[in-house]
Design a protein around this motif. Structure first.
Motif, PDB file in Angstrom:
ATOM      1  N   PRO A 329      77.165   6.731 -41.985  1.00 23.05           N
ATOM      2  CA  PRO A 329      77.471   5.566 -41.159  1.00 23.05           C
ATOM      3  C   PRO A 329      77.604   5.876 -39.669  1.00 23.05           C
ATOM      4  O   PRO A 329      77.361   5.026 -38.844  1.00 23.05           O
ATOM      5  N   GLN A 330      77.985   7.113 -39.294  1.00 27.34           N
ATOM      6  CA  GLN A 330      78.279   7.371 -37.889  1.00 27.34           C
ATOM      7  C   GLN A 330      77.023   7.767 -37.123  1.00 27.34           C
ATOM      8  O   GLN A 330      75.959   7.915 -37.679  1.00 27.34           O
ATOM      9  N   GLY A 331      77.230   7.975 -35.840  1.00 28.16           N
ATOM     10  CA  GLY A 331      76.156   8.526 -35.013  1.00 28.16           C
ATOM     11  C   GLY A 331      75.034   7.560 -34.727  1.00 28.16           C
ATOM     12  O   GLY A 331      73.905   7.979 -34.504  1.00 28.16           O
ATOM     13  N   VAL A 332      75.338   6.259 -34.743  1.00 36.24           N
ATOM     14  CA  VAL A 332      74.280   5.299 -34.429  1.00 36.24           C
ATOM     15  C   VAL A 332      74.161   5.209 -32.913  1.00 36.24           C
ATOM     16  O   VAL A 332      75.072   4.743 -32.237  1.00 36.24           O
ATOM     17  N   ASN A 333      73.073   5.730 -32.371  1.00 36.55           N
ATOM     18  CA  ASN A 333      72.816   5.526 -30.947  1.00 36.55           C
ATOM     19  C   ASN A 333      71.309   5.588 -30.691  1.00 36.55           C
ATOM     20  O   ASN A 333      70.518   5.687 -31.630  1.00 36.55           O
ATOM     21  N   PHE A 334      70.933   5.548 -29.426  1.00 39.00           N
ATOM     22  CA  PHE A 334      69.512   5.391 -29.096  1.00 39.00           C
ATOM     23  C   PHE A 334      68.658   6.584 -29.511  1.00 39.00           C
ATOM     24  O   PHE A 334      67.461   6.486 -29.626  1.00 39.00           O
ATOM     25  N   PHE A 335      69.291   7.728 -29.709  1.00 37.91           N
ATOM     26  CA  PHE A 335      68.518   8.936 -29.994  1.00 37.91           C
ATOM     27  C   PHE A 335      68.402   9.203 -31.491  1.00 37.91           C
ATOM     28  O   PHE A 335      67.784  10.154 -31.917  1.00 37.91           O
ATOM     29  N   MET A 336      69.013   8.318 -32.316  1.00 42.11           N
ATOM     30  CA  MET A 336      69.107   8.605 -33.740  1.00 42.11           C
ATOM     31  C   MET A 336      67.763   8.609 -34.453  1.00 42.11           C
ATOM     32  O   MET A 336      67.669   9.093 -35.576  1.00 42.11           O
ATOM     33  N   GLY A 337      66.716   8.078 -33.818  1.00 42.82           N
ATOM     34  CA  GLY A 337      65.435   7.998 -34.512  1.00 42.82           C
ATOM     35  C   GLY A 337      64.542   9.194 -34.287  1.00 42.82           C
ATOM     36  O   GLY A 337      63.581   9.400 -35.015  1.00 42.82           O
ATOM     37  N   PHE A 338      64.866   9.976 -33.278  1.00 43.76           N
ATOM     38  CA  PHE A 338      63.911  11.006 -32.869  1.00 43.76           C
ATOM     39  C   PHE A 338      63.714  12.084 -33.930  1.00 43.76           C
ATOM     40  O   PHE A 338      62.600  12.326 -34.396  1.00 43.76           O
ATOM     41  N   PHE A 339      64.812  12.726 -34.324  1.00 41.72           N
ATOM     42  CA  PHE A 339      64.668  13.798 -35.307  1.00 41.72           C
ATOM     43  C   PHE A 339      64.277  13.276 -36.694  1.00 41.72           C
ATOM     44  O   PHE A 339      63.375  13.838 -37.313  1.00 41.72           O
ATOM     45  N   PRO A 340      64.915  12.195 -37.197  1.00 44.05           N
ATOM     46  CA  PRO A 340      64.420  11.656 -38.465  1.00 44.05           C
ATOM     47  C   PRO A 340      62.934  11.329 -38.394  1.00 44.05           C
ATOM     48  O   PRO A 340      62.212  11.493 -39.371  1.00 44.05           O
ATOM     49  N   GLY A 341      62.470  10.864 -37.227  1.00 42.03           N
ATOM     50  CA  GLY A 341      61.046  10.567 -37.069  1.00 42.03           C
ATOM     51  C   GLY A 341      60.195  11.800 -37.288  1.00 42.03           C
ATOM     52  O   GLY A 341      59.227  11.789 -38.051  1.00 42.03           O
ATOM     53  N   ILE A 342      60.588  12.892 -36.646  1.00 42.35           N
ATOM     54  CA  ILE A 342      59.806  14.122 -36.801  1.00 42.35           C
ATOM     55  C   ILE A 342      59.899  14.643 -38.230  1.00 42.35           C
ATOM     56  O   ILE A 342      58.914  15.089 -38.821  1.00 42.35           O
ATOM     57  N   LYS A 343      61.111  14.544 -38.795  1.00 43.32           N
ATOM     58  CA  LYS A 343      61.281  15.000 -40.177  1.00 43.32           C
ATOM     59  C   LYS A 343      60.419  14.150 -41.113  1.00 43.32           C
ATOM     60  O   LYS A 343      59.784  14.668 -42.029  1.00 43.32           O
ATOM     61  N   ALA A 344      60.434  12.846 -40.883  1.00 43.21           N
ATOM     62  CA  ALA A 344      59.657  11.974 -41.754  1.00 43.21           C
ATOM     63  C   ALA A 344      58.173  12.267 -41.600  1.00 43.21           C
ATOM     64  O   ALA A 344      57.420  12.226 -42.573  1.00 43.21           O
ATOM     65  N   PHE A 345      57.778  12.581 -40.382  1.00 43.42           N
ATOM     66  CA  PHE A 345      56.373  12.947 -40.204  1.00 43.42           C
ATOM     67  C   PHE A 345      56.063  14.192 -41.023  1.00 43.42           C
ATOM     68  O   PHE A 345      55.030  14.287 -41.692  1.00 43.42           O
TER      69      PHE A 345
END
Lengths: 419, 641, 413
Positions: A329-345
């Protein structure tokens, strides 16, 4: 694409070769081990001698590989790649053996870690589907897809907090959560469609690097736009009372959130699978990914299919944002998509980019590896602060897959088009 | 076209007007407007935020109104701008109104009282403020379209004058900094108030620059003509003296601008160095490397560990204490090249997007390793490497070096004046070397004699046995300048070499290049390896410049910065890289307000650049020729694929 | 002709420039003086991280500085106080660039900054050489106030700090864990920031010296969300106390996820001032209840008053825990300026730079928000007395109560 590339695919090693290499390894292992013990070297510049040992083995084995492989076609690149492969295998085997020998971690703990990994992995898988769908059709990496995920997750946090304040979230959680997911899906979908319309469509047909650079630019633009809109602080999804605690199964307890995460991800992914395989639009998507021109000749509106693909990918990413909010639930901010994005890639590549079931499998696989990798392999190698290097495992795996099996676990449906 | 002249296409007006209006709403909502409003461009007249409000309708109508022939029917040009401006004011006015009804603050943090104050020009009554806003934007639109009615030359002069005033206004801290470095405080205060441009100064500046631009505009063509009419030898002299002047300018630059700006110049220089390196991979060979920071980190850490006098330094650990900056700098470069080579091997077979992601992975791996507790005993982990000493130079080396450079320059000048047609041999190599040797020898005699005489008379106490310590940005600047000249020379040579052409062949089509007999693996390896060199160089200099090395310096943003400057400057174009570095790193360093929005603007610039001008600000000559042959966008930046 | 005109223009400019009157004031300071004209402001600078991921730290300190200036009515000795803000980011480059900018402005008397130790290390040589005073509200690295390079010390004249040296805070945390909680085993986690790494190191060393055992010292990365792996590793040998002196959101993840890890049920969680922020308990949920945080003891009426001013001037509550240090730092600097400024004949001020340094260094028994401050010879103004351990209770998690109550103050009370 042409014959010359096909001819340059590295020659794999046969089972016989691998057995032979391992026999040699065993012999050298004993010799070097004795030598190092005699020298009484424990520490060299802070690097554990184990690592040095491993490098020595790898070099020796690597040198012996060309004799096994086809000597006439020997080339440096194949040689180095084989060497790399052997180093990695050795590191993994020795690390895991050491850890299991020491046996600090109980079986229950391993199972718990694996389930946590599966939960994390199913979130990766949902995001990975967006990469895979777009890649399947446009042959481009939508580098900004992680930001599509972020936009949904970040925007919905406000809705979730509102639901929490009004008490709706805890009085009717199974109504509130789907509403949140739909809302997030709509937000992400709109961002994805805008992205396609403004940044990608005008560049269709230009050289491949041009849309990729655009995507990198769009990624930063979106991140900092959302930062400007919602501020730079961290926010958190409110806790859902009904998901507190866990389900006891013999000696372990599986947290309810992880069960919800995994089941809803499976639900969404099967929905997508049916959509792609059974519906008319799905058929059109598959047709466009096979051959755009022919599909156009058959009367399929290519633009519509592409927009639809971005929309579906975006919607899944948005829903993943809410699921992620339940799980972490925590850590929701503007940068939260970057690493999951790379991981998902990475997950998409792992499973075979362009391949829908592959993305699911790749995501789960990556999640589990990340969860158990540091403890299993790195700790066993005597590396201090093993968990710090968690991302190194993910990125190394990405590079290895790209080198060794670019078609991924399940194979790439569009392999021939890629090169 | 003529048949549709009298039907008015209101949709086009609506589209562009709303575009301008939504730009204002966007910059308001992300907080840019309020942040930029902190900077006064002209004292008590206009702020940067207000310039944004005026600028959006102004530029959109400046660019668009002329192209609206088909849509505008019989509406005269100024009126078109008026309409666009009026439409543009609707979204921000609506936004102001909405803030009175809804409290956006808990979610959209930047839609607050401060933003409304900027939009309504700090008027107490919102209604009056909104009316002013609408009026200002309408007038700005009108001005934008009206200005296109002027003939080309005065219009240009006017715009140049405007850009000068706004430029000096925005950069006023820079200008006052330079002024106070050289002139008295009172002089600076007569022109600026509290570091912002006074209205009177602005008016004067506008007048002067416009007049000069006007004069230049009319005489510019004559000068070009005169230059072309000169004989080749005179053109060479002109160009040579141009270079000489540029060189002199670069040498005295840090003294002119003072230490704070030299710092900015040094940072620009470091990134320019990296840009030159990465350009080989991306611009020439078409290999999109997103992990360039790897080389920077390796260069910096090699320098740090080998020269540090602290506990992590080699001297402390092994007793090897003869290593200094000058010895280690080449080692840094070589180490970076080796890293480049090692990382290149596994990715040789990847293309385009896969390569980009794999190199991105390498960059992250290096960053995490630099931070890790695992390698902390060697490179310090989170605590970094401290105590990296400043480089030193023996005075005598400086003195002799100066004499030799002067000798070469004097020799070069002598060649133009004494027997320029001298051909000592038929063999071109022998002739060139002989001529070079002869003139340089003459130059050496003159420079040594002159300098020793000057020293004996004026500086007899000058001590040549001591050492100079290179410290502070004004001196590090020269190290970076030297490195940049070296890297530039190598880059220019490579651009025109056989290898360079091989890379370009690979960039255009790898399969065709392979079919032509180019060893693509070898050429790509070479590209990655050489491209890494300047990264190592920049890293090594960074380490001594900072005196400390921390892992936080080596994140993905470095790679993205370098990538952006290459792409925005113009892939494959060396002047483009210089321009890109100045533009992307110099400007944000000077404008603190930009810092917060740097990445937002980078992102927008990258997208806009790819959509509108994929060849970059200053495209390479090859690109420009390609564009002249075929103006379709798709063939322009033939990178990768 | 045109050229001649331009030349004439430039010449006249130059004449105008050098023709300006030159003030000849006497300055007998060893490293120079700052001269302030009768109508000129007194200029001080801030070097904080006001952009990027750590911007909340900078905004927090900046608020403290602004309130300190505001409380003096924006004036000192009849001169307006001007604050120049430079962004020092949270890295060495930022620190150096900001230092160069500040050093090149000769009117600046002193600096409040930096936030991050890495920025301070790179900024120090420039700042010290320029004769400036720099007081940091949040640098905690022990090396910064150690003047012995052989021990890794980087202190240079002119550097002071009101933040607590890690040596104090780490020791307090260890003392509390060992003596108050009765813990005998300890695990620590840092996030790769020099601050967290340094603090956990001091804590672990002190804990060992007290006779405890450190079972695990590990790290995570900023940006990690899944902490189950590291927590499981810790749970293989469950410690009495888990100390993670890191920031949001990684700190929230560790606290929240530790609940789900079997084996950590009896482990007490401890954080440091990085997590002593209002949003932490709220974002973490009930997993934060019973957690202890070490940090500066800033309570009392003066602090309540400060918080009210904050809400009035800036709005809301401070985003981090160093605003009070920044407030004290600014007051120490302004007091020192007031003490050493000499009025000149024309109504201006003359301030000796060495005198200013000496005055800040001689600060004794300064009654600040962060306790009674006395500056030591190598710049440590906070003496470690005004530190405390706070406990997060249900009130903080569910009822927005802030700040939490101190449960342990070193030296008893």
């Amino acid at each position: 694409m042409n014959l010359s590339t096909a001819a340059r695919v590295p020659q794999g090693l046969s089972l016989q070769d691998i057995v032979s290499i391992f026999l040699r390894t065993a012999i050298i292992f004993i010799i070097v081990n004795r030598a190092l013990t005699l020298l009484n070297l424990d520490n060299f510049f802070g690097i554990s001698t184990l690592i040095i040992e491993l490098v020595v083995y790898a070099v020796v084995i690597g040198l012996s590989v060309p004799t096994i492989m086809d000597v006439e076609n020997f080339n440096v690149v194949d040689f180095s790649i084989t060497l790399l492969r052997i180093i990695i295998i050795l590191l993994v085997v020795i690390g895991a053996t050491n850890t299991l020998n020491v046996g600090n971690t109980t079986t229950a703990q391993w199972i718990n870690l694996t389930i946590a990994g599966l939960a994390q992995g199913s979130i990766y898988a949902l995001i990975a589907l967006g990469y895979t769908l777009v890649y399947g059709i446009l042959l481009m990496i939508n580098f900004a897809h992680g930001e599509v995920f972020m936009s949904g997750a970040f925007t919905t946090v406000f809705l979730a907090q509102w639901f929490n304040r009004t008490g709706f979230l805890n009085s009717a959680p199974f109504l509130a959560i789907p509403i949140m997911m739909i809302f997030a899906a709509l937000v992400s979908m709109s961002v994805a469609i805008l992205l396609e319309r403004i940044a990608y469509r005008p560049l269709r047909g230009s050289p491949r690097l041009v849309p990729l650079i655009t995507a990198i630019g769009a990624s930063f633009f979106l991140q900092y736009t959302f930062r400007g809109l919602y501020g730079s602080g961290f926010r958190a999804y409110p806790p859902v009372e009904i998901l507190r605690g866990g389900l006891p199964v013999s000696s372990i307890t599986i947290p309810y959130t992880q069960i919800v995460v995994i089941t809803s991800a499976i639900f969404l992914m099967s929905g997508l699978y049916l959509l792609v395989e059974r519906t008319k639009m799905g058929k059109a998507m598959r047709a466009v990914s096979e051959d755009k021109e022919v599909a156009a000749l058959m009367g399929i509106d290519i633009d519509r299919v592409i927009v639809f693909t971005f929309a579906i990918g975006g919607a899944l990413a948005g829903a993943a944002g809410v699921i992620n909010g339940l799980h972490r639930p925590q850590g929701v901010n503007f940068f939260m998509g970057f690493f999951p994005g790379i991981k998902a890639f990475t997950a998409a590549v792992l499973g075979g980019i362009g391949n829908v079931p592959g993305a699911m499998l790749g995501g789960l696989f990556l999640g589990v590896i990340e969860a158990i990798g540091p403890n299993l392999v790195l700790a066993g190698l005597g590396i201090p602060g093993a968990n710090q290097l968690k991302d190194v495992i993910a990125f190394t795996m990405l590079v290895l897959i790209l080198i060794l099996r670019p078609q991924g676990i399940l194979g790439e449906r569009l392999a021939e088009k890629k090169a | 076209m003529n048949t549709t002249q009298h039907t008015i296409n209101w949709k086009a007006f609506l589209k562009y007007g709303l575009l301008a209006g939504l730009v204002i709403v966007y910059v308001s909502a992300v907080g840019m407007l309020e942040a930029f409003n902190e900077r006064e461009v002209i004292r008590d007249v206009v702020t940067l935020g207000q310039l944004l409000i005026v600028g959006a309708p102004f530029f959109i109508s400046l660019i668009i109104t002329q192209h609206l022939e088909k849509d505008a029917g019989n509406i005269p040009l100024p009126a078109r701008g008026l309409i666009i401006g009026a439409i543009a004011s609707i979204p921000p006015v609506v936004l102001v109104g909405l803030t009175q009804v809804i409290n956006f603050r808990p979610i959209l943090v930047n839609i607050n009282r401060g933003m409304v104050e900027v939009l309504t020009f700090e008027n107490e009554s919102l209604l009056v403020g909104s009316l002013i806003l609408a009026a200002v934007m309408t007038v700005a639109g009108l001005a934008g379209s009206s200005i296109t009615l002027l003939p080309a030359k005065p219009r240009r002069a006017l715009l140049i004058g405007l850009i000068w005033v706004l430029g000096v206004g925005v950069m006023s801290e820079l200008v006052t900094g330079v002024l106070s470095e050289h002139f008295s405080r009172d002089f600076e205060r007569s022109l600026f108030e509290r570091d912002t441009l006074k209205a009177t100064t602005a008016a004067g500046l506008f007048l002067i620059t416009t007049l000069i631009a006007l004069g230049w505009g009319y005489s510019n063509d004559d000068i070009k003509k005169q230059y072309r009419a000169l004989p080749t030898s005179s053109q060479q002299i002109a160009r040579g003296s141009g270079f000489l002047l540029l060189g002199l300018f670069l040498i005295v630059l840090p003294q002119i601008v003072g230490s704070a700006l030299s710092e900015t110049l040094s940072i620009v220089g470091l990134f320019m160095l990296m840009g030159l390196g990465l350009n080989i991979a991306i611009g020439l060979a078409g290999l999109l490397d997103l992990g360039y920071v790897t080389n920077y980190a390796v260069g910096a850490y090699v320098m740090a560990v080998m020269t540090s006098t602290g506990a992590l330094g080699l001297a402390e650990k092994t007793g090897v204490d003869f290593l200094n900056f000058w010895i280690v700098l080449p080692i840094s470069v070589i180490a970076a090249m080796i890293t480049g080579f090692i990382f290149a091997v596994p990715v040789l077979r990847m293309r385009g997007d896969y390569l980009a992601i794999a190199t991105l992975g390498f960059g992250e791996i290096i960053r995490i390793l630099a931070l890790s507790d695992w390698l902390a005993p060697i490179i310090g982990g989170a605590q970094g490497v401290l105590f990296i000493p400043n480089p030193t130079i023996d005075h005598i080396v400086l003195w002799r070096g100066g004499q030799i450079i002067a000798a070469l320059l004097i020799g070069h000048i002598l060649r133009a004046f004494i027997k320029p047609d001298w051909q000592p041999s038929d063999n071109i190599y022998v002739a060139t070397i002989t001529k070079f040797a002869a003139y340089s020898a003459m130059g050496l005699v003159i420079s040594v004699a002159a300098s020793e005489i000057v020293r004996a008379i004026f500086f007899s106490s000058l001590d040549l046995s001591g050492q100079a310590i290179v410290r502070g940005p004004q001196q590090i600047y020269y190290v970076i300048l030297g490195a940049a000249i070296l890297a530039l020379t190598v880059s220019v040579r490579l651009n025109n070499s056989r290898t360079g052409r091989q890379w370009m062949a690979i960039r255009e089509d790898e399969d065709v290049a392979a079919a032509m007999g180019i060893s693509t693996a070898r050429a790509k390896l070479l590209a990655f390896t050489i491209s890494a060199a300047t990264g190592g160089l920049a890293g090594g200099i960074l380490a001594v410049k900072l005196g400390t090395v921390f892992p936080t310096s080596f994140n993905l943003l470095v790679s993205i910065n370098v990538l952006s400057l290459i792409i925005i400057g113009g892939m494959g174009s060396i002047p483009g890289i210089i321009l890109g570095a100045l533009f992307l790193l110099g400007l944000p360093e000077l404008l603190r307000e930009f810092e917060e929005f740097r990445l937002l603007l980078y992102g927008a610039l990258l997208v806009a650049m790819m959509l509108l001008r994929p060849e970059g600000l200053w495209p390479s000559a090859v690109r420009r020729r390609e564009l002249a042959d075929d103006d379709s966008v798709s063939t322009a930046p033939a990178v990768g694929d | 002709m045109k050229r001649a005109l331009v030349l004439a223009f430039l010449l006249s400019l130059a004449l105008l420039a050098f023709g300006g009157t030159i003030h000849a004031q006497e300055c007998d300071d060893a490293i120079g003086c700052v001269e302030i004209g009768p109508d000129d402001p007194i200029t001080i600078a801030s070097m904080l991280t006001t952009s990027g991921a750590t911007a909340f730290l900078g905004e927090d300190s900046l608020g403290g500085i602004e309130i300190a200036i505001e409380q003096r009515g924006g004036e000192l000795l009849g001169h307006e106080i001007e604050l120049v803000n430079e962004d020092s980011l949270c890295n060495a480059e930022g620190g150096q660039t900001a230092a160069q900018r500040v050093a090149s402005d000769e009117t600046i008397l002193g600096v409040i900054g930096t936030n991050c130790s890495s920025a301070a290390v790179a900024a120090l040589p420039t700042i010290s050489e320029a004769g400036l005073v720099m007081i940091s509200p949040s640098n905690t690295a022990p090396s910064l106030t150690n003047d012995n390079p052989d021990e890794g010390g980087v202190w240079q004249p002119g550097y002071f700090r009101t933040a607590h040296n890690d040596l104090f805070q780490g020791a307090v945390a260890a003392d509390f864990a060992f003596n108050e909680l009765g813990a005998r085993t300890l695990a620590t986690i840092h996030d790769g920031s020099p601050y967290a790494d340094g603090l956990q190191d001091v804590m672990a060393n002190t804990f060992r010296e007290l006779g405890g055992e450190v079972t695990f010292q590990g790290a995570i990365n900023v940006g990690d969300t899944d902490m189950s792996a590291i927590l499981t590793e810790i749970a293989t040998n469950p410690p009495d106390v888990l100390y993670f002196p890191i920031f949001e959101p990684e700190g929230n993840f560790i606290a929240a996820q530790s609940v789900d890890i079997p084996g950590l049920e009896d482990t007490t969680l401890m954080g440091a001032d990085g997590l002593l922020v209002e949003s932490f308990p709220e974002n973490t949920g009930d997993a934060a209840i019973g957690m202890f945080l070490s940090g500066p003891l800033v309570t009392g009426d003066a602090y309540q008053e400060f918080l009210e001013t904050w809400d009035e001037v800036i709005g809301g509550v401070p985003p981090s825990g160093f605003h009070a240090h920044a407030f004290d730092a600014t007051n120490i600097l302004l007091d020192a300026i007031e003490a050493v400024a000499v009025e000149t004949d024309d109504g201006g001020l003359l301030i000796g730079r060495q005198a200013l340094r000496d005055a800040v260094g001689a600060t004794e028994e300064f009654d600040g928000l962060t306790g009674v401050l006395t500056c030591g010879p190598t710049g440590d103004c906070a003496t470690g007395e005004a530190l405390a351990i706070f406990e997060i209770t249900e009130a903080e998690v569910f009822d927005d109560a802030w700040p939490p109550q101190p449960v342990f103050v070193p030296g008893g009370e």
